[in-house]
Motif scaffolding. Structure first.
Motif, PDB file in Angstrom:
ATOM      1  N   ARG A  68      19.790  20.303   9.236  1.00 46.47           N
ATOM      2  CA  ARG A  68      21.256  20.218   9.208  1.00 46.47           C
ATOM      3  C   ARG A  68      21.856  21.364  10.029  1.00 46.47           C
ATOM      4  N   ASP A  69      22.950  21.050  10.695  1.00 45.89           N
ATOM      5  CA  ASP A  69      23.699  22.093  11.396  1.00 45.89           C
ATOM      6  C   ASP A  69      25.171  21.979  10.984  1.00 45.89           C
ATOM      7  N   ASN A  70      26.041  22.803  11.587  1.00 48.49           N
ATOM      8  CA  ASN A  70      27.455  22.796  11.215  1.00 48.49           C
ATOM      9  C   ASN A  70      28.089  21.442  11.465  1.00 48.49           C
ATOM     10  N   ASN A  71      27.646  20.790  12.528  1.00 46.47           N
ATOM     11  CA  ASN A  71      28.215  19.483  12.837  1.00 46.47           C
ATOM     12  C   ASN A  71      27.928  18.489  11.723  1.00 46.47           C
ATOM     13  N   TYR A  72      26.754  18.630  11.114  1.00 44.49           N
ATOM     14  CA  TYR A  72      26.350  17.755  10.009  1.00 44.49           C
ATOM     15  C   TYR A  72      27.355  17.877   8.850  1.00 44.49           C
ATOM     16  N   TYR A  73      27.699  19.125   8.486  1.00 51.99           N
ATOM     17  CA  TYR A  73      28.614  19.338   7.361  1.00 51.99           C
ATOM     18  C   TYR A  73      30.055  18.949   7.720  1.00 51.99           C
ATOM     19  N   ASP A  74      30.440  19.240   8.986  1.00 55.09           N
ATOM     20  CA  ASP A  74      31.800  18.903   9.391  1.00 55.09           C
ATOM     21  C   ASP A  74      32.061  17.406   9.285  1.00 55.09           C
ATOM     22  N   VAL A  75      31.059  16.597   9.636  1.00 53.97           N
ATOM     23  CA  VAL A  75      31.229  15.146   9.625  1.00 53.97           C
ATOM     24  C   VAL A  75      31.354  14.620   8.205  1.00 53.97           C
ATOM     25  N   ARG A  76      30.648  15.204   7.279  1.00 48.24           N
ATOM     26  CA  ARG A  76      30.558  14.661   5.929  1.00 48.24           C
ATOM     27  C   ARG A  76      31.463  15.384   4.908  1.00 48.24           C
ATOM     28  N   ALA A  77      32.116  16.504   5.282  1.00 48.32           N
ATOM     29  CA  ALA A  77      32.807  17.368   4.320  1.00 48.32           C
ATOM     30  C   ALA A  77      33.867  16.632   3.507  1.00 48.32           C
ATOM     31  N   GLN A  78      34.659  15.789   4.155  1.00 45.75           N
ATOM     32  CA  GLN A  78      35.752  15.136   3.458  1.00 45.75           C
ATOM     33  C   GLN A  78      35.300  13.936   2.632  1.00 45.75           C
ATOM     34  N   ASP A  79      34.139  13.370   2.943  1.00 47.59           N
ATOM     35  CA  ASP A  79      33.709  12.140   2.263  1.00 47.59           C
ATOM     36  C   ASP A  79      32.631  12.362   1.216  1.00 47.59           C
TER      37      ASP A  79
ATOM     38  N   LEU B 196      31.344  15.251  -4.352  1.00 54.44           N
ATOM     39  CA  LEU B 196      30.995  16.601  -4.784  1.00 54.44           C
ATOM     40  C   LEU B 196      30.144  16.607  -6.054  1.00 54.44           C
ATOM     41  N   GLU B 197      30.319  15.584  -6.932  1.00 54.82           N
ATOM     42  CA  GLU B 197      29.526  15.531  -8.166  1.00 54.82           C
ATOM     43  C   GLU B 197      28.048  15.301  -7.865  1.00 54.82           C
ATOM     44  N   ASP B 198      27.752  14.685  -6.670  1.00 51.76           N
ATOM     45  CA  ASP B 198      26.349  14.405  -6.315  1.00 51.76           C
ATOM     46  C   ASP B 198      25.641  15.630  -5.779  1.00 51.76           C
ATOM     47  N   ILE B 199      26.422  16.643  -5.382  1.00 51.30           N
ATOM     48  CA  ILE B 199      25.768  17.822  -4.790  1.00 51.30           C
ATOM     49  C   ILE B 199      25.941  19.060  -5.669  1.00 51.30           C
ATOM     50  N   THR B 200      26.352  18.834  -6.901  1.00 48.05           N
ATOM     51  CA  THR B 200      26.497  19.948  -7.844  1.00 48.05           C
ATOM     52  C   THR B 200      25.881  19.566  -9.171  1.00 48.05           C
ATOM     53  N   SER B 201      25.638  20.559  -9.994  1.00 47.33           N
ATOM     54  CA  SER B 201      24.989  20.326 -11.291  1.00 47.33           C
ATOM     55  C   SER B 201      25.988  20.123 -12.420  1.00 47.33           C
ATOM     56  N   SER B 202      27.287  20.357 -12.121  1.00 44.17           N
ATOM     57  CA  SER B 202      28.284  20.223 -13.185  1.00 44.17           C
ATOM     58  C   SER B 202      29.657  19.949 -12.584  1.00 44.17           C
ATOM     59  N   ALA B 203      30.528  19.430 -13.430  1.00 41.54           N
ATOM     60  CA  ALA B 203      31.907  19.175 -12.989  1.00 41.54           C
ATOM     61  C   ALA B 203      32.615  20.479 -12.637  1.00 41.54           C
ATOM     62  N   HIS B 204      32.301  21.591 -13.346  1.00 41.58           N
ATOM     63  CA  HIS B 204      32.897  22.902 -13.081  1.00 41.58           C
ATOM     64  C   HIS B 204      32.597  23.341 -11.655  1.00 41.58           C
ATOM     65  N   ASN B 205      31.304  23.193 -11.278  1.00 42.16           N
ATOM     66  CA  ASN B 205      30.919  23.597  -9.921  1.00 42.16           C
ATOM     67  C   ASN B 205      31.532  22.667  -8.872  1.00 42.16           C
ATOM     68  N   ALA B 206      31.655  21.378  -9.221  1.00 44.11           N
ATOM     69  CA  ALA B 206      32.267  20.433  -8.282  1.00 44.11           C
ATOM     70  C   ALA B 206      33.733  20.808  -8.019  1.00 44.11           C
ATOM     71  N   LYS B 207      34.434  21.289  -9.046  1.00 50.62           N
ATOM     72  CA  LYS B 207      35.838  21.696  -8.878  1.00 50.62           C
ATOM     73  C   LYS B 207      35.945  22.901  -7.953  1.00 50.62           C
ATOM     74  N   ILE B 208      34.995  23.821  -8.094  1.00 43.11           N
ATOM     75  CA  ILE B 208      35.031  25.006  -7.227  1.00 43.11           C
ATOM     76  C   ILE B 208      34.817  24.610  -5.771  1.00 43.11           C
ATOM     77  N   LEU B 209      33.847  23.683  -5.543  1.00 46.26           N
ATOM     78  CA  LEU B 209      33.615  23.246  -4.167  1.00 46.26           C
ATOM     79  C   LEU B 209      34.840  22.539  -3.596  1.00 46.26           C
ATOM     80  N   ARG B 210      35.505  21.753  -4.421  1.00 43.85           N
ATOM     81  CA  ARG B 210      36.694  21.058  -3.935  1.00 43.85           C
ATOM     82  C   ARG B 210      37.771  22.046  -3.514  1.00 43.85           C
ATOM     83  N   MET B 211      38.039  23.123  -4.314  1.00 46.17           N
ATOM     84  CA  MET B 211      39.065  24.111  -3.968  1.00 46.17           C
ATOM     85  C   MET B 211      38.675  24.900  -2.725  1.00 46.17           C
TER      86      MET B 211
END
Length: 727
Positions: free
Chosen positions: A4-15, A18-33
């Motif tokens: 993965r490179d920066n382009n990989y994350y830029d393409v997928r960041a908005q879509d 977040l619940e699939d890449i975190t272990s909890s709803a709390h962590n998903a909220k932090i990633l969203r902010m």
């Protein structure tokens, strides 16, 4: 894991989910902010509130403890006012409820914990950071609070930094009762936003609104006042702007809604302003403005917290006040100007008394010129320079209503030039009854000449002239007397403490005593009159029938037995009955027991203290005192003749035969039927014996006339009975 490179994350960041890449709803909220650049959101603080290390976001353990209590709703454990928090900068205090801001304190967290707290009742904010982002973070958190009942903000800041974020707090905090803003530069736009917030607030529960030094224009203030129309529970509206920003409209808008306690230092002063404002002032009561208090009258005791602009406004608008006594002024020049400008609008004041005030007469000129009801003007201990005298003279000359009856210029360091200017302006004041220039040692003889010009103008009405403490000499007194001889209404002349006057000057008073001047009271207190002066006064008072009170200081007047003997002869010359009859029967008092005080209309009245430790008239020979007492009786001449001449010769009246007998009896009847209030009972009985003796001597001197008279009466009586019988 795939590469993965920066382009990989830029393409997928908005879509990405977040619940699939975190272990909890709390962590998903932090990633969203983090993704949405929303770290300033209240939710960020919500996420970290329980885990944040308070010592890392404060400058001291004391501040960290306050944040802990705010976070845990544990304000009850803070000592001090329950539910109160004070935020202040660089302040030394051990108070638990003081959050003392220093470097290292995080304003965002402080605002957050205040906004989330449910126990805080009073928030006193005395500082804000210089960084606008920190201000925004603090206000963003604080605006969510719903428990604060009193919010006090006192910090010099631009209004647009806080008002927009403060508006939601005002609109939605249903518990807010008191809102105080100090030194916030609101301007019109911010004031408009504040007014809108007040209108949008559903719960019109505010009881107090304070706006002080907020750079409010009249238009902005008018909008805020209109927004408060629905606040029926509002008990106190405090508005205060710099005096330079106030005009008549400012006062008119606020006069009936401003809280008088906010512009005064005491309940008594507030009550005085209320009575002035509501036109419930007692016309018989003078208003005293002083830097001391007294129970003797209506005293506005000026202290820190009294607004002189408002005091002047309410006096200027009042239509009932008749007497104003101004015994102090504020130190600040703008306060003096604001007070005097409003005072000059008053049209009801009849008596103005100014004492011990460093006043620029030009500020008083509009009042003197335009006040149609002013009758008495008194200036005491006011340093009247030549410039001030010119301004006073200009105001007096331009005054349309020349109706002054009393004018006092006492102890004002007046020079002869200054007095000349003022007296020249008084030439049209023919109604002047009382004029005083006491205590101006610089006026000299030239001042007496100027004063004489006024006396001649006001001679038909002048009743009182005060010239004490003026360093007047014999020549000056002679000049003054020459003018006073035509003062046909003069009743009081005060010359006390003019130590340069000698017997020669006092002798000039004889012209006054023998003129048409009806002088009743002469003050010569604290003067070394001496025997020569006493004899000069006695010579002048021979034949005088008006002077009742000669007020001098017996124990320091330098009068010996020689001088008192002269007074005794004046009051009762016992050398013959005729001389006794021609003695002075008017003078009732000699001494220093009399003083003068002002009556409600500005003129002084005499009163005697009544405190005499050494007798009725201390330091005065008893014989003189006795004659002074007798002069208070209606038949003073008879009493003196009866006392001093026990054997009254009646032989000279024999030529009148019995025609004189009724006159003789009636002359003595005063002794028999009227008791002398200043005589002893034995003296009255002695007068009765002398009456009988004189009648007896008169009848014995012509017995045949008495017998013939008795026979004639019997014959007439018998003839009358005979005619009646014949009929």
């Amino acid at each position: 894991m795939e590469s993965r490179d920066n382009n990989y994350y830029d393409v997928r960041a908005q879509d990405v989910k977040l619940e699939d890449i975190t272990s909890s709803a709390h962590n998903a909220k932090i990633l969203r902010m983090l993704r949405d650049d929303d770290l300033a959101s209240i939710e960020v603080y919500d996420v970290r509130a329980q885990d944040v290390k308070l010592e890392d976001i404060t400058s001291s353990a004391h501040n960290a403890e306050i944040l802990r209590r705010l976070r845990d709703d544990d304000l009850a454990s803070i000592e001090g006012k329950e539910g109160a928090l004070y935020i202040i900068m660089d302040y030394v205090s051990n108070c638990d409820d003081f959050f003392i801001v220093k470097e290292g304190d995080d304003w965002g967290w402080l605002g957050y914990f205040i906004g989330r707290n449910k126990q805080i009742r009073d928030l006193h904010l005395y500082c804000l950071p210089k960084d606008r982002d920190q201000v925004g973070a603090f206000m963003e958190g604080m605006k969510h609070n719903r428990s604060i009942e009193e919010f006090r903000f006192h910090h010099e800041i631009e209004g647009d930094s806080i008002i927009e974020r403060l508006a939601p707090f005002i609109i939605h905090n249903t518990n807010l009762k008191q809102l105080r803003l100090f030194e916030v530069d609101l301007g019109f736009n911010c004031a408009h936003r504040l007014a809108v917030a007040l209108i949008q607030r559903q719960h019109k529960s505010l009881t107090r609104l304070s706006l002080k030094y907020n750079n409010l224009s009249n238009e902005a203030l008018e909008e805020i006042i209109a927004a408060l129309s629905g606040y029926k529970q509002l008990e106190s509206l405090c508005v205060e702007e710099n005096l330079s920003r106030r005009d008549q409209k400012y006062y008119d808008m606020l006069a009936h809604i401003i809280d008088l306690k906010c512009i005064t230092s005491s309940k008594k002063n507030a009550e005085i302003l209320r009575r002035l404002r509501d036109d419930t002032w007692d016309e018989n009561e003078d208003l005293f403005i002083a830097d001391y208090d007294s129970d003797c009258g209506e005293y506005f005791c000026s202290e820190e917290g009294d607004d002189w602009g408002w005091l002047g406004y309410f006096i200027g608008k009042n239509e009932q006040i008749r007497g104003l006594n101004l015994h102090c002024l504020p130190e600040e020049e703008d306060e003096v100007d604001a007070f005097m400008e409003s005072l000059c609008r008053n049209q009801s004041i009849e008596r103005l008394d100014i004492r011990r005030c460093d006043i620029d007469i030009s500020s008083l000129s509009p009042f003197i010129i335009n006040s149609r009801n002013l009758r008495a003007l008194e200036l005491w201990n006011v340093d009247i320079s030549l410039e001030n005298a010119s301004n006073l003279a200009m105001a007096l000359s331009r005054r349309q209503h020349k109706n002054l009856t009393r004018f006092v210029l006492s102890r004002n360091n007046l020079s002869s030039e200054a007095l000349a200017e003022i007296t020249a302006a008084l030439t049209g004041y023919s109604s002047l009854e009382s004029f005083s220039v006491s205590g101006n040692v610089l006026i000299g003889r030239d001042g007496c000449v100027s004063l004489g010009a006024i006396i001649r103008v006001a001679a038909l009405h002048l009743e009182q002239v005060f010239h004490d403490d003026d360093d007047l000499d014999d020549e000056g007194l002679q000049t003054l007397v020459a003018a006073l001889t035509n003062a046909t209404t003069l009743q009081l002349l005060a010359l006390s403490r003019n130590l340069s006057i000698t017997a020669a000057g006092l002798r000039a008073l004889s012209h006054l005593f023998s003129s048409a001047c009806p002088l009743e009271t002469l003050f010569l207190e604290d003067m070394n009159i001496g025997d020569e002066g006493a004899e000069a006064l006695v010579d002048g008072l021979r034949g005088n029938t008006t002077l009742k009170h000669l007020v001098l200081t017996p124990d320091s007047a330098g009068i010996t037995s020689t001088g008192w003997t002269a007074f005794s002869r004046l009051l009762c010359d016992t050398s013959s009955i005729n001389n006794t009859y021609r003695s002075n029967h008017t003078l009732e008092h000699i001494g220093d027991d009399y003083h003068y005080v002002s009556d409600p209309f500005g003129g002084p009245k005499l009163f005697r203290s009544g405190n005499y430790s050494g007798g009725y008239f201390p330091c005065i020979p008893p014989a003189v005192v006795q004659y002074l007492k007798i002069n208070k009786e209606n038949y003073a001449a008879k009493i003196k003749i009866g006392r001093c001449h026990p054997d009254i010769p009646v032989e000279v009246f024999f030529g009148y035969k019995l025609k004189f007998l009724p006159l003789l009896v009636s002359w003595f009847v005063g002794f028999g039927t009227r008791k002398c209030s200043n005589c002893q009972n034995s003296t009255t009985r002695e007068f009765q014996r002398r009456e009988l003796s004189a009648v007896y001597k008169f009848i014995r001197g012509m017995p045949m006339l008495a017998v013939d008279g008795q026979i004639q009466m019997r014959l007439k009586s018998s003839c009358g009975r005979k005619r009646k019988f014949d009929e």
